[in-house]
Write a protein that holds these residues in place. Structure first.
Motif, PDB file in Angstrom:
ATOM      1  N   PRO A   1      -8.629  14.040-137.034  1.00 52.27           N
ATOM      2  CA  PRO A   1     -10.069  14.346-137.106  1.00 52.27           C
ATOM      3  C   PRO A   1     -10.365  15.832-137.044  1.00 52.27           C
ATOM      4  N   LEU A   2      -9.555  16.581-136.293  1.00 52.64           N
ATOM      5  CA  LEU A   2      -9.795  18.020-136.204  1.00 52.64           C
ATOM      6  C   LEU A   2      -9.510  18.685-137.546  1.00 52.64           C
ATOM      7  N   TYR A   3      -8.439  18.266-138.226  1.00 49.30           N
ATOM      8  CA  TYR A   3      -8.133  18.802-139.557  1.00 49.30           C
ATOM      9  C   TYR A   3      -9.252  18.476-140.539  1.00 49.30           C
ATOM     10  N   ARG A   4      -9.737  17.241-140.502  1.00 46.88           N
ATOM     11  CA  ARG A   4     -10.795  16.828-141.434  1.00 46.88           C
ATOM     12  C   ARG A   4     -12.069  17.634-141.202  1.00 46.88           C
ATOM     13  N   PHE A   5     -12.376  17.891-139.935  1.00 49.54           N
ATOM     14  CA  PHE A   5     -13.588  18.657-139.621  1.00 49.54           C
ATOM     15  C   PHE A   5     -13.489  20.079-140.144  1.00 49.54           C
ATOM     16  N   TRP A   6     -12.400  20.775-139.815  1.00 49.92           N
ATOM     17  CA  TRP A   6     -12.297  22.179-140.195  1.00 49.92           C
ATOM     18  C   TRP A   6     -11.997  22.370-141.672  1.00 49.92           C
ATOM     19  N   SER A   7     -11.309  21.416-142.297  1.00 47.34           N
ATOM     20  CA  SER A   7     -11.068  21.554-143.736  1.00 47.34           C
ATOM     21  C   SER A   7     -12.377  21.428-144.512  1.00 47.34           C
TER      22      SER A   7
END
Length: 339
Positions: A304-310
């Motif tokens: 989820p952190l990758y999806r948010f920042w990407s």
């Protein structure tokens, strides 16, 4: 005695005269900033084209205002359209308010005017570009600025008596700025600003979001205002979505961990509000629903952190990540980099 260090790996362990150290530090900093500054300039072009005609300020930077004051939000959105058609509308309005801005500033209430980050590339346009073309981008920028400036002014005007009586006008300035996606840059180094512009689609907006969330956990008046705004956005969003879903004969999507959160199906597409606020709710919900997704995945996308920042990266960086991974943000396979 009297010798000083220069903050750089290449001068570690060396001492210089103060005047020599100052000159050398300036030269090193300028060189260090050159790469992120060039990357930020490249990222500015797709950022400007992406925000020129979408008129989306009301549903992104203006989402908190929509929850707090729907009638005022509608009037400000109309002002933005009028500014797009007639630039003098916005200019005359700001001229009529200049004395109020000056009075507020003399009392410690600083309300920022405009947010140039989305149209940074306009200032870099070469001289051979026809004036009519630059004029189009100029009008788009005025419409974008008109929305944010009007929301900040009206919010400050409404809350001014309360904060003045409490002697906390500076807190009010912080709140109205961060609520509409503008974060002050005092204390932020040129290097950090350059890297933020290179890596993020909207660096000031992202920084303002983080600051407002942080402010909500404090104990001052602006913190209470921030918490109220967050609660109003959540409540209003759920009520409106449930009502619209009922009118459309669809089941409401109220699970923040679902990619269709607060969205309705129109034809073959899912349509719903965007903004960093919705993405943040999805991030927190997915983390709570599946805390193990932060670590141990073979694929980055479920994180989820990758999806948010990407989803917050500049278009140039986002495209580079997709080429390296061989997939788009939505998971579609890329056969060749040109895809």
């Amino acid at each position: 005695p009297g010798m000083v260090k220069v903050q750089s790996a290449i001068t570690r362990g060396l001492l210089f005269k103060p005047e020599d150290a100052a000159w050398l530090q300036k030269a090193i900093d300028a060189r260090a900033n050159e790469i992120p500054r060039k990357l930020a300039n490249w990222a500015a072009w797709p950022r400007m084209f992406a925000t020129t005609f979408d008129m989306a300020a009301g549903m992104i930077q203006g989402l908190p205002e929509l929850a707090r004051n729907p009638v005022g939000w509608a009037r400000t959105q109309l002002l933005a359209f009028r500014a797009l058609l007639n630039p003098n509308t916005y200019k005359n309005l700001m001229a009529s308010r200049i004395n109020t801005y000056r009075q507020w500033a003399s009392e410690g209430l600083v309300v920022p005017i405009s947010n140039p980050e989305m149209f940074q590339a306009k200032a870099m346009m070469p001289g051979w570009v026809p004036p009519k073309v630059t004029g189009v981008f100029g009008r788009a920028q005025l419409a974008f600025d008109a929305f944010g400036d009007d929301v900040r002014y009206r919010t400050a005007e409404a809350l001014y008596p309360i904060y003045k009586k409490a002697g906390r006008l500076s807190e009010l300035g912080d709140y109205v700025s961060r609520m509409t996606g503008i974060s002050g840059e005092l204390g932020i180094s040129p290097t950090q600003k350059a890297w933020e512009g290179a890596l993020l689609f909207a660096p000031r907006y992202t920084r303002a979001f983080v600051a407002l969330i942080g402010r909500a956990f404090m104990g001052d008046m602006a913190a209470a205002e921030a918490r109220a705004t967050l609660a109003q956005m959540l409540g209003a969003g759920l009520v409106w979505h449930t009502h619209l879903a009922d009118l459309a004969g669809q089941e409401p999507n109220l699970n923040p961990a679902d990619s269709r959160f607060l969205s309705l199906k129109l034809g073959n597409s899912w349509v719903g509000p965007g903004s960093i606020w919705i993405q943040a709710m999805k991030l927190f919900s997915r983390t709570v629903e599946r805390p193990d997704s932060w670590l141990g995945d073979d694929e980055l996308k479920p994180n989820p952190l990758y999806r948010f920042w990407s989803g917050r990266t500049a278009p140039t960086i986002s495209a580079l990540i997709e080429v390296l991974r061989g997939k788009t943000y939505l998971g579609k396979e890329l056969d060749t980099p040109i895809d």
